[in-house]
Design a protein around this motif. Structure first.
Motif, mmCIF file in Angstrom:
data_model
loop_
_atom_site.group_PDB
_atom_site.id
_atom_site.type_symbol
_atom_site.label_atom_id
_atom_site.label_comp_id
_atom_site.label_asym_id
_atom_site.label_seq_id
_atom_site.Cartn_x
_atom_site.Cartn_y
_atom_site.Cartn_z
ATOM 1 N N ARG A 48 0.828 -1.206 0.000
ATOM 2 C CA ARG A 48 0.000 0.000 0.000
ATOM 3 C C ARG A 48 0.865 1.259 0.000
ATOM 4 N N ILE A 49 1.948 1.246 0.759
ATOM 5 C CA ILE A 49 2.837 2.407 0.782
ATOM 6 C C ILE A 49 3.513 2.567 -0.575
ATOM 7 N N GLY A 50 3.894 1.457 -1.178
ATOM 8 C CA GLY A 50 4.539 1.515 -2.492
ATOM 9 C C GLY A 50 3.636 2.097 -3.557
ATOM 10 N N THR A 51 2.366 1.694 -3.554
ATOM 11 C CA THR A 51 1.450 2.250 -4.552
ATOM 12 C C THR A 51 1.133 3.708 -4.257
ATOM 13 N N ALA A 52 1.127 4.087 -2.995
ATOM 14 C CA ALA A 52 0.855 5.490 -2.659
ATOM 15 C C ALA A 52 2.037 6.383 -3.011
ATOM 16 N N MET A 53 3.240 5.840 -3.011
ATOM 17 C CA MET A 53 4.432 6.635 -3.276
ATOM 18 C C MET A 53 4.801 6.704 -4.754
ATOM 19 N N GLU A 54 4.084 5.971 -5.605
ATOM 20 C CA GLU A 54 4.385 5.999 -7.035
ATOM 21 C C GLU A 54 4.114 7.390 -7.600
ATOM 22 N N THR A 55 4.960 7.807 -8.510
ATOM 23 C CA THR A 55 4.744 9.101 -9.144
ATOM 24 C C THR A 55 3.672 8.959 -10.208
#
Length: 121
Positions: A48-55
């Motif tokens: 979830r953090i990875g998808t939220a941090m995607e540009t």
């Protein structure tokens, strides 16, 4: 004094040791299952953090940028009443831009709006 036979003591210690081993095995299984559940939660949180941090793929729209007033030495020679009015107008513009962004962001997320933000009154 009546003594218990030797085989009773051997049997008692075997039962106690087997009970202890059974307890340790069951506690280890429960601990392992809890650890695996924790690792699943950590992995899900990382995703979830990875998808939220995607540009984002497209350009980012930051909304309307407020106009900048004069600053520095030129502002020193401005009439104090004009400078105060310019400051208050700039504050009001920035507040309005923040309010508009907040309303838009909450509308995109499907969240409830604040009554004060909707300019109904």
């Amino acid at each position: 004094m009546n003594m218990l036979p030797w085989w009773f003591w051997v049997l008692l210690w075997i039962v106690l040791i087997l009970g202890m081993l059974l307890f340790l095995v069951l506690a280890g299984i429960r601990l392992f299952r809890g650890f695996m559940k924790l690792m699943d939660e950590v992995s899900e949180a990382g995703d979830r953090i990875g998808t939220a941090m995607e540009t984002p793929a497209g350009p980012i729209d930051y909304g309307v940028l407020p106009d900048r007033g004069p600053s520095g030495v030129a502002a020193l020679f401005q009439d104090p009443e004009d400078a105060r009015a310019s400051l208050e107008a700039g504050k009001a513009r920035r507040v309005e831009v923040r309010r508009a962004r907040r309303v838009e962001r909450k509308a995109l997320r499907g969240q409830a709006q604040r009554v004060a933000d909707l300019d109904l009154f």
